[in-house]
Write an enzyme that holds these catalytic residues in place. Structure first.
Site, PDB file in Angstrom:
ATOM      1  N   THR A  98      39.634  28.427  65.779  1.00 19.40           N
ATOM      2  CA  THR A  98      39.316  29.572  64.783  1.00 19.40           C
ATOM      3  C   THR A  98      38.987  30.752  65.554  1.00 19.40           C
ATOM      4  OG1 THR A  98      38.797  28.033  63.136  1.00 19.40           O
ATOM      5  CG2 THR A  98      38.061  30.332  62.721  1.00 19.40           C
ATOM      6  N   ILE A 134      36.334  27.939  69.482  1.00 18.83           N
ATOM      7  CA  ILE A 134      36.009  29.467  68.929  1.00 18.83           C
ATOM      8  C   ILE A 134      37.068  30.320  69.819  1.00 18.83           C
ATOM      9  CG2 ILE A 134      34.757  31.594  68.785  1.00 18.83           C
ATOM     10  CD1 ILE A 134      34.331  29.478  66.505  1.00 18.83           C
ATOM     11  N   LYS A 135      38.077  30.887  69.143  1.00 18.82           N
ATOM     12  CA  LYS A 135      39.050  31.858  69.983  1.00 18.82           C
ATOM     13  C   LYS A 135      38.574  33.200  70.169  1.00 18.82           C
ATOM     14  CE  LYS A 135      43.585  31.659  69.578  1.00 18.82           C
ATOM     15  NZ  LYS A 135      44.789  31.638  68.984  1.00 18.82           N
ATOM     16  N   ILE A 136      38.544  33.498  71.205  1.00 16.73           N
ATOM     17  CA  ILE A 136      38.087  34.959  71.711  1.00 16.73           C
ATOM     18  C   ILE A 136      38.951  35.544  72.600  1.00 16.73           C
ATOM     19  CG2 ILE A 136      36.284  36.199  72.685  1.00 16.73           C
ATOM     20  CD1 ILE A 136      34.390  33.775  72.071  1.00 16.73           C
TER      21      ILE A 136
END
Length: 333
Positions: A98, A134-136
């Site tokens: 996400t 967690i996509k960054i």
């Protein structure tokens, strides 16, 4: 004879690159990845109107009394991503990625805060952080944020990654997973050279991911390499054996239909014998990105594109909120 997809799945973790629940049900991948563009596409699908409405209602219940429409929309953007992630996790056995708001890509503190919030939203649904990536964006600030989050046990997926410097900086920060982009690198080289075709191992995106994968295995980095952003089946086949590959449904379908023998191209035992231990401080990182025109342009383009997708999602939510209010007024009369 087994399909190419079956053979690929025996040597690489196949991940579905989509927010479409029906596609995920069809291919039954272990993991799934989403991004703002994919969430926007799913949100536009009439089949998911109820999910959008639930996210809006949940946001209304989450915010304190007296909230503004702007606050509601911003909250709902986060909740929509988590609602889709929650539904995806009902289908798959592994992890869902996400993404943090791309507009925060150059703000370490805000990225950390947003990531913690997303994890807490999942926790409210009874979903533990171990199932979330967690996509960054792999900016310097994004990597520093991910480094903080990883120390808190929040696993991260660094995306919009286009060169060796970004990859190594992530590995040195002990990031769980990186998503080096293949197809977007190819796009850039096609546009710059005028060459219309790069075959197999000559594909510059394939070359980039292969270099990163081999270096990581040689140095014993634990960071997983997940090839992403494919333009054709050859790119996927040339990376058979990579830790993970996240693949769009249209290519999953083609791989499922195709028969033949798939040769493993990447193996953890295959090394490049590079004795140099690369480490990039902030000044080195920024200079490397500045000197790498392709990586610099594609990172900027990716952040801009994902930011626009979020803005379009916000507009869609404003329209839906207005429809819900009008419906309530009509029902009341």
């Amino acid at each position: 004879m087994k399909s190419i997809l079956e053979q690929l799945s025996s040597m690489t973790v196949v991940v579905a690159d989509t927010g479409d629940l029906d596609s995920i049900k069809k291919f039954q991948p272990r993991d799934a990845t989403t991004n703002p563009s994919l969430i926007l596409a799913a949100a536009k699908n009439p089949d998911y109107v109820k999910l959008i409405d639930k996210a809006i209602e949940s946001s209304e219940n989450t915010l304190p009394n007296g909230f503004s429409e702007i606050e509601l929309i911003k909250e709902t953007v986060d909740q929509v991503s988590v609602f889709f992630g929650k539904e995806i996790l009902k289908i798959i056995s592994g992890r869902v990625s996400t993404e943090v708001d791309a507009r925060l890509s150059f703000d370490t503190e805000a990225t950390v805060k947003k990531a913690r919030k997303l994890i807490n939203l999942y926790k409210n649904f009874g979903i533990e952080k171990e199932r979330i990536l967690i996509k960054i964006a792999a900016t310097w600030e994004g990597i520093k944020a991910a480094e903080i989050l990883e120390k808190e046990g929040i696993k991260c997926n660094l995306t919009l990654l286009f060169n060796f410097c970004q990859a190594v900086t992530c590995a040195n920060a002990n990031i769980t997973l990186i998503s080096p982009f293949v197809g977007r690198i190819l796009d850039w080289h096609k546009a710059k050279t005028g060459k219309t075709s790069f075959i197999g191992a000559e594909d510059p995106g394939v070359i980039s991911v292969t270099q990163i994968y081999k270096y990581f295995k040689e140095k014993g980095f634990k960071t997983e390499v997940m090839g992403a952003s494919f333009r054709n089946l050859d790119e996927i086949k040339e990376l058979a054996g990579c830790d993970l590959l996240t693949i769009a449904p249209k290519f999953l379908e083609e791989l499922k239909r195709e028969k033949g023998v798939l040769i493993r191209k990447l193996d953890a035992s295959t090394k490049i014998n590079n004795s140099i231990d690369y480490k990039f401080e902030e000044k080195d990182f920024r200079l490397s990105m500045l000197e790498d025109q392709m990586a610099s342009e594609k990172l900027s383009e990716g952040i801009t594109g994902f930011s626009k997708a979020i803005e379009e999602l916000e507009e869609l939510l404003i329209e839906r909120l207005s429809e819900m209010k009008n419906h309530k007024l009509i029902s009341a009369n």
